[in-house]
Design an enzyme around this catalytic site. Structure first.
Site, PDB file in Angstrom:
ATOM      1  N   CYS A 120     -24.271  44.676  53.645  1.00 26.61           N
ATOM      2  CA  CYS A 120     -25.114  45.435  52.724  1.00 26.61           C
ATOM      3  C   CYS A 120     -25.210  46.873  53.223  1.00 26.61           C
ATOM      4  CB  CYS A 120     -26.509  44.819  52.642  1.00 26.61           C
ATOM      5  SG  CYS A 120     -27.585  45.658  51.465  1.00 26.61           S
ATOM      6  N   CYS A 163     -31.850  48.095  55.481  1.00 21.41           N
ATOM      7  CA  CYS A 163     -33.249  47.854  55.844  1.00 21.41           C
ATOM      8  C   CYS A 163     -33.298  47.464  57.325  1.00 21.41           C
ATOM      9  CB  CYS A 163     -33.844  46.744  54.980  1.00 21.41           C
ATOM     10  SG  CYS A 163     -33.691  47.101  53.218  1.00 21.41           S
ATOM     11  N   CYS A 192     -33.541  43.691  58.628  1.00 26.04           N
ATOM     12  CA  CYS A 192     -32.678  42.701  57.979  1.00 26.04           C
ATOM     13  C   CYS A 192     -31.349  42.559  58.717  1.00 26.04           C
ATOM     14  CB  CYS A 192     -32.437  43.122  56.531  1.00 26.04           C
ATOM     15  SG  CYS A 192     -31.169  42.142  55.702  1.00 26.04           S
ATOM     16  N   CYS A 198     -29.755  29.689  47.649  1.00 25.04           N
ATOM     17  CA  CYS A 198     -29.916  31.115  47.924  1.00 25.04           C
ATOM     18  C   CYS A 198     -28.515  31.663  48.182  1.00 25.04           C
ATOM     19  CB  CYS A 198     -30.817  31.289  49.150  1.00 25.04           C
ATOM     20  SG  CYS A 198     -30.971  33.004  49.639  1.00 25.04           S
TER      21      CYS A 198
HETATM   22  N1  SAH Z   1     -30.931  42.908  48.882  1.00 24.26           N
HETATM   23  C1  SAH Z   1     -31.906  42.180  48.143  1.00 24.26           C
HETATM   24  C2  SAH Z   1     -31.709  40.678  48.186  1.00 24.26           C
HETATM   25  C3  SAH Z   1     -31.297  40.087  49.504  1.00 24.26           C
HETATM   26  S1  SAH Z   1     -32.504  40.163  50.786  1.00 24.26           S
HETATM   27  C4  SAH Z   1     -33.291  42.553  48.583  1.00 24.26           C
HETATM   28  O1  SAH Z   1     -33.428  43.248  49.588  1.00 24.26           O
HETATM   29  O2  SAH Z   1     -34.242  42.189  47.902  1.00 24.26           O
HETATM   30  C5  SAH Z   1     -33.638  38.883  50.275  1.00 24.26           C
HETATM   31  C6  SAH Z   1     -35.029  39.032  50.852  1.00 24.26           C
HETATM   32  O3  SAH Z   1     -35.015  38.753  52.259  1.00 24.26           O
HETATM   33  C7  SAH Z   1     -35.612  40.418  50.683  1.00 24.26           C
HETATM   34  O4  SAH Z   1     -36.923  40.357  50.188  1.00 24.26           O
HETATM   35  C8  SAH Z   1     -35.562  40.937  52.096  1.00 24.26           C
HETATM   36  O5  SAH Z   1     -36.458  41.974  52.290  1.00 24.26           O
HETATM   37  C9  SAH Z   1     -35.856  39.693  52.886  1.00 24.26           C
HETATM   38  N2  SAH Z   1     -35.537  39.795  54.306  1.00 24.26           N
HETATM   39  C10 SAH Z   1     -34.578  40.501  54.893  1.00 24.26           C
HETATM   40  N3  SAH Z   1     -34.637  40.371  56.241  1.00 24.26           N
HETATM   41  C11 SAH Z   1     -35.661  39.542  56.499  1.00 24.26           C
HETATM   42  C12 SAH Z   1     -36.244  39.040  57.709  1.00 24.26           C
HETATM   43  N4  SAH Z   1     -35.741  39.360  58.882  1.00 24.26           N
HETATM   44  N5  SAH Z   1     -37.303  38.216  57.596  1.00 24.26           N
HETATM   45  C13 SAH Z   1     -37.806  37.885  56.379  1.00 24.26           C
HETATM   46  N6  SAH Z   1     -37.303  38.328  55.217  1.00 24.26           N
HETATM   47  C14 SAH Z   1     -36.247  39.162  55.269  1.00 24.26           C
HETATM   48 FE1  SF4 Z   2     -29.622  44.798  52.034  1.00 25.77          FE
HETATM   49 FE2  SF4 Z   2     -31.046  43.267  53.677  1.00 25.77          FE
HETATM   50 FE3  SF4 Z   2     -32.141  45.457  52.629  1.00 25.77          FE
HETATM   51 FE4  SF4 Z   2     -31.661  43.328  51.057  1.00 25.77          FE
HETATM   52  S1  SF4 Z   2     -33.105  43.420  52.792  1.00 25.77           S
HETATM   53  S2  SF4 Z   2     -31.206  45.476  50.603  1.00 25.77           S
HETATM   54  S3  SF4 Z   2     -29.769  42.581  52.004  1.00 25.77           S
HETATM   55  S4  SF4 Z   2     -30.399  45.418  54.017  1.00 25.77           S
END
Ligand code: SAH
Ligand code: SF4
Length: 345
Positions: A113, A117, A120, A106
């Site tokens: 970023c 979100c 995250c 991964c």
């Molecule tokens: N930016 C891209 C890829 C990186 S994040 C995206 O958002 O898809 C990869 C995955 O991890 C995404 O599905 C994201 O929503 C998830 N993710 C982020 N924070 C998380 C958390 N605290 N617990 C579980 N999954 C999480």
């Molecule tokens: Fe960025 Fe995290 Fe949202 Fe993926 S889940 S787009 S890494 S903020």
């Protein structure tokens, strides 16, 4: 001018550079074989090249190998996370997941970023910079090298580490092309998955690349009201726009799209969200991946309770939405995206 990082050069660029040195074109493929098949970390190891060429490469180019700054291993030994540092001091996370038949890397595409979100850890730290093609590929090579030393092969790559790949579009696609190139790392295209938070124009563009790489879209909510809140990118590309882009992708590629759904207790595991998800995805070639939330310091949400998961999945079953409930991996080492770096910084 800074010396070019060999991992940043595609084959034509490397051929052009060698051409200016009066070297034959085929040397470029030889160098690629050392870089991406033998995984060497020093041009001195490229023993099929004449000594003089190796010296010139060493003098006028560089091989940027990230340094392992921290490592965490899960108790069961199946998930390992490394914090890798690049030349300018910036760090990203790579995670190696071992399953019975697969070993998945991964990897990250950005330092931090900008998408923000809520749930995250990477989003909570903000955006630092894009990674280059070479820095993205180097993460894969790092894990492949370590596996090879144990007589194991890396079988899959997921772009689900730190960062939003479609907001670092050119470098991400260039990295994918190096990984799948017959003269490069030679990874099967179907063994690579790109995950996006839903950059609609990026999804459309990705559909036209002619690559057989899997696409995952982080959905997490099926109403604009909730998605606006959890994922601010939804205010820019709302659900109608996102689903139009996914439909466009499906029409062009006929490749099933994965929808990621992080289960947050009492937030997106409700009756209303399950019904909205079913309505949105009806008749589409999609598969929903349900993943209980990994709690992070900057967000109060908790993983869904078993009772809520049961109720949510029952609705999906009744509405014939294909889904898989994923187990959390590496929960004891905070293998959720951005969580190791968040602790170190
Ligand atoms: N930016 C891209 C890829 C990186 S994040 C995206 O958002 O898809 C990869 C995955 O991890 C995404 O599905 C994201 O929503 C998830 N993710 C982020 N924070 C998380 C958390 N605290 N617990 C579980 N999954 C999480
Ligand atoms: Fe960025 Fe995290 Fe949202 Fe993926 S889940 S787009 S890494 S903020």
């Amino acid at each position: 001018m800074a010396k070019p990082n060999l991992y940043d050069l595609d084959l034509p660029a490397l051929e052009a550079l060698l051409g200016t040195w009066g070297e034959p074109r085929y040397r470029a493929k030889q160098i690629w074989e050392w870089l991406y098949r033998h995984l060497v970390t020093d041009v001195a190891e490229m023993t099929s090249l004449p000594q003089a060429l190796r010296e010139r490469l060493a003098g006028e180019t560089r091989l940027s190998i990230p340094r392992v700054l921290a490592r965490q291993e899960s108790l069961d030994g199946e998930t390992r996370k490394d914090l890798l540092q690049f030349e300018d001091g910036h760090t990203v996370e790579v995670v190696l997941m071992r399953y019975i038949e697969r070993r998945s890397a991964c990897i990250s595409t950005q330092v931090g970023c900008a998408v923000g979100c809520q749930f995250c850890a990477t989003g909570q730290m903000g955006f630092q910079r894009n990674l280059t093609r070479g820095e993205i590929v180097a993460q894969v090579l790092h894990l492949a090298r370590e596996l090879n030393a144990q007589d194991q092969r890396l079988t899959n790559v997921v772009l689900m580490g730190m960062g939003e790949p479609l907001l670092n579009y050119n470098h991400t696609l260039a990295a994918i092309r190096t990984l799948i190139h017959p003269d490069g790392f030679q990874m099967g295209q179907r063994r690579i998955t790109l995950s996006t938070a839903g950059i609609a124009p990026g999804i459309r563009r990705f559909a036209d690349e002619g690559v057989q790489v899997n696409l995952a879209v982080s959905l997490h909510a099926a109403t604009d009201a909730l998605r606006d809140e959890l994922m601010p990118i939804n205010r820019k590309y709302n659900l109608n726009e996102l689903f139009a882009a996914i439909s466009d992708y499906l029409t062009k590629t006929n490749r099933r799209v994965t929808l990621e759904w992080v289960l947050i207790d009492g937030v997106n595991d409700t009756f209303e969200q399950a019904e909205a998800l079913a309505a949105r995805t009806e008749g589409m070639l999609v598969h929903v991946n349900l993943i209980p939330l990994n709690p992070t310091a900057g967000y109060p949400g908790q993983p869904s309770s078993d009772v809520h998961i049961e109720a949510f999945t029952q609705i999906l079953e009744r509405r014939h939405v294909p889904f898989t409930l994923r187990l959390r991996r590496g929960i004891d080492i905070q293998a959720g995206c951005g969580q190791l770096r968040a602790r170190m910084v």
